[in-house]
Design a protein around this motif. Structure first.
Motif, PDB file in Angstrom:
ATOM      1  N   GLU A 140      24.648  40.451  29.168  1.00 29.05           N
ATOM      2  CA  GLU A 140      24.824  40.962  30.092  1.00 29.05           C
ATOM      3  C   GLU A 140      25.809  41.009  31.436  1.00 29.05           C
ATOM      4  N   LEU A 141      26.272  38.966  31.234  1.00 28.08           N
ATOM      5  CA  LEU A 141      27.294  38.583  31.886  1.00 28.08           C
ATOM      6  C   LEU A 141      28.268  38.899  31.724  1.00 28.08           C
ATOM      7  N   THR A 142      28.965  39.182  30.153  1.00 29.15           N
ATOM      8  CA  THR A 142      29.900  40.136  30.144  1.00 29.15           C
ATOM      9  C   THR A 142      30.242  41.404  30.701  1.00 29.15           C
ATOM     10  N   GLU A 143      28.974  42.446  30.361  1.00 30.75           N
ATOM     11  CA  GLU A 143      28.639  43.870  31.029  1.00 30.75           C
ATOM     12  C   GLU A 143      29.152  43.922  32.286  1.00 30.75           C
ATOM     13  N   LEU A 144      28.368  42.784  32.997  1.00 32.86           N
ATOM     14  CA  LEU A 144      28.578  42.771  34.739  1.00 32.86           C
ATOM     15  C   LEU A 144      29.784  42.416  34.896  1.00 32.86           C
ATOM     16  N   LEU A 193      32.820  43.728  33.098  1.00 34.22           N
ATOM     17  CA  LEU A 193      33.497  44.219  33.100  1.00 34.22           C
ATOM     18  C   LEU A 193      33.880  45.166  34.321  1.00 34.22           C
ATOM     19  N   GLN A 194      32.693  45.913  34.553  1.00 33.45           N
ATOM     20  CA  GLN A 194      32.092  46.693  35.661  1.00 33.45           C
ATOM     21  C   GLN A 194      32.069  46.479  37.017  1.00 33.45           C
ATOM     22  N   SER A 195      32.289  45.208  37.589  1.00 30.09           N
ATOM     23  CA  SER A 195      32.374  45.004  38.967  1.00 30.09           C
ATOM     24  C   SER A 195      33.789  44.316  38.913  1.00 30.09           C
ATOM     25  N   SER A 196      33.853  44.575  40.543  1.00 30.60           N
ATOM     26  CA  SER A 196      34.918  44.193  40.124  1.00 30.60           C
ATOM     27  C   SER A 196      35.124  43.232  42.320  1.00 30.60           C
ATOM     28  N   ARG A 197      34.140  43.041  42.394  1.00 25.49           N
ATOM     29  CA  ARG A 197      33.546  41.953  43.233  1.00 25.49           C
ATOM     30  C   ARG A 197      32.714  40.781  42.080  1.00 25.49           C
ATOM     31  N   GLN A 198      33.854  39.483  42.760  1.00 27.98           N
ATOM     32  CA  GLN A 198      33.166  38.738  42.033  1.00 27.98           C
ATOM     33  C   GLN A 198      31.704  37.645  42.939  1.00 27.98           C
ATOM     34  N   PHE A 199      30.764  37.596  42.205  1.00 27.09           N
ATOM     35  CA  PHE A 199      29.912  36.168  41.802  1.00 27.09           C
ATOM     36  C   PHE A 199      29.995  34.837  42.249  1.00 27.09           C
ATOM     37  N   GLU A 200      29.703  34.674  42.751  1.00 24.99           N
ATOM     38  CA  GLU A 200      28.649  32.512  43.260  1.00 24.99           C
ATOM     39  C   GLU A 200      28.449  32.317  41.710  1.00 24.99           C
ATOM     40  N   ARG A 201      28.637  31.134  41.108  1.00 30.00           N
ATOM     41  CA  ARG A 201      28.093  30.971  39.578  1.00 30.00           C
ATOM     42  C   ARG A 201      26.382  31.000  40.322  1.00 30.00           C
ATOM     43  N   LEU A 257      25.455  34.884  39.915  1.00 26.40           N
ATOM     44  CA  LEU A 257      25.167  35.315  38.992  1.00 26.40           C
ATOM     45  C   LEU A 257      24.262  34.646  37.936  1.00 26.40           C
ATOM     46  N   LEU A 258      24.322  33.610  37.719  1.00 28.19           N
ATOM     47  CA  LEU A 258      23.129  32.877  36.767  1.00 28.19           C
ATOM     48  C   LEU A 258      21.466  33.657  36.703  1.00 28.19           C
ATOM     49  N   GLU A 259      21.498  33.050  38.106  1.00 30.66           N
ATOM     50  CA  GLU A 259      20.350  33.993  38.728  1.00 30.66           C
ATOM     51  C   GLU A 259      19.472  35.583  38.870  1.00 30.66           C
ATOM     52  N   GLN A 290      33.954  31.747  33.499  1.00 32.85           N
ATOM     53  CA  GLN A 290      35.186  30.721  32.884  1.00 32.85           C
ATOM     54  C   GLN A 290      35.960  31.757  32.734  1.00 32.85           C
ATOM     55  N   GLU A 291      35.703  32.740  31.247  1.00 34.43           N
ATOM     56  CA  GLU A 291      36.495  34.196  31.028  1.00 34.43           C
ATOM     57  C   GLU A 291      37.058  34.997  32.359  1.00 34.43           C
ATOM     58  N   VAL A 292      35.211  35.191  32.951  1.00 31.93           N
ATOM     59  CA  VAL A 292      35.067  36.468  33.834  1.00 31.93           C
ATOM     60  C   VAL A 292      36.584  36.338  34.757  1.00 31.93           C
ATOM     61  N   HIS A 293      36.045  34.981  35.773  1.00 29.61           N
ATOM     62  CA  HIS A 293      36.987  34.420  37.202  1.00 29.61           C
ATOM     63  C   HIS A 293      38.677  34.210  36.386  1.00 29.61           C
ATOM     64  N   ALA A 294      38.979  34.301  34.969  1.00 32.99           N
ATOM     65  CA  ALA A 294      40.258  33.770  35.531  1.00 32.99           C
ATOM     66  C   ALA A 294      40.973  34.448  35.430  1.00 32.99           C
ATOM     67  N   PRO A 295      42.303  33.838  36.212  1.00 34.47           N
ATOM     68  CA  PRO A 295      43.404  35.066  36.756  1.00 34.47           C
ATOM     69  C   PRO A 295      43.534  36.158  36.024  1.00 34.47           C
ATOM     70  N   PRO A 296      44.067  37.110  36.403  1.00 31.65           N
ATOM     71  CA  PRO A 296      44.813  37.568  35.256  1.00 31.65           C
ATOM     72  C   PRO A 296      46.317  37.195  34.990  1.00 31.65           C
ATOM     73  N   ARG A 297      46.375  37.551  33.092  1.00 35.90           N
ATOM     74  CA  ARG A 297      48.139  36.964  33.152  1.00 35.90           C
ATOM     75  C   ARG A 297      48.732  37.951  33.124  1.00 35.90           C
ATOM     76  N   SER A 298      50.052  37.563  33.544  1.00 35.42           N
ATOM     77  CA  SER A 298      51.070  38.730  33.640  1.00 35.42           C
ATOM     78  C   SER A 298      51.313  39.836  32.019  1.00 35.42           C
ATOM     79  N   SER A 299      51.136  40.434  32.353  1.00 37.35           N
ATOM     80  CA  SER A 299      51.926  41.811  31.108  1.00 37.35           C
ATOM     81  C   SER A 299      53.578  41.739  30.836  1.00 37.35           C
TER      82      SER A 299
END
Length: 109
Positions: free
Chosen positions: A34-38, A40-48, A51-53, A86-95
């Motif tokens: 669920e954490l991974t799906e969220l 991938l599907q959400s552009s919103r960032q959540f506080e830790r 999100l864990l709640e 942390q993976e979810v909120h990592a800054p995008p790598r330049s392509s």
């Protein structure tokens, strides 16, 4: 998170609690999925904590396990949840892949 890491998390939590492997695996897998799906599907960032709640509540509903059990299992799996967070909120790598090799802020020569 790959299958080997998931297996390691389940093994650790099972050894740290008195719950059976199947129960722990169901809870950990559901929470991490669920954490991974969220992510991938959400552009919103959540506080830790928020999100864990959410993941805890989702896992409780999805697995049908009692809240104290789910919270304890996810608590022991916190290290892996934090890694996924942390993976979810990592800054995008330049392509572009154009690394100039210059130090940031350095004056051009």
């Amino acid at each position: 998170m790959n299958d080997q890491e998931l297996s390691r998390a389940v093994q650790y939590v099972t050894a740290s609690t008195s719950y059976g492997r199947e129960t722990v695996e169901s809870i950990v897998k559901t929470g991490l999925q669920e954490l991974t799906e969220l992510a991938l599907q959400s552009s919103r960032q959540f506080e830790r904590d928020a999100l864990l709640e959410y993941v805890s509540q989702w896992t409780i509903r999805r697995t049908g396990q009692p809240e104290p059990l789910v919270r304890e299992v996810l608590g022991f799996a916190g290290r892996w949840l934090d890694e996924v967070y942390q993976e979810v909120h990592a800054p995008p790598r330049s392509s572009g892949g154009t690394d100039s090799g210059e130090d940031e802020g350095a004056e051009p020569v």
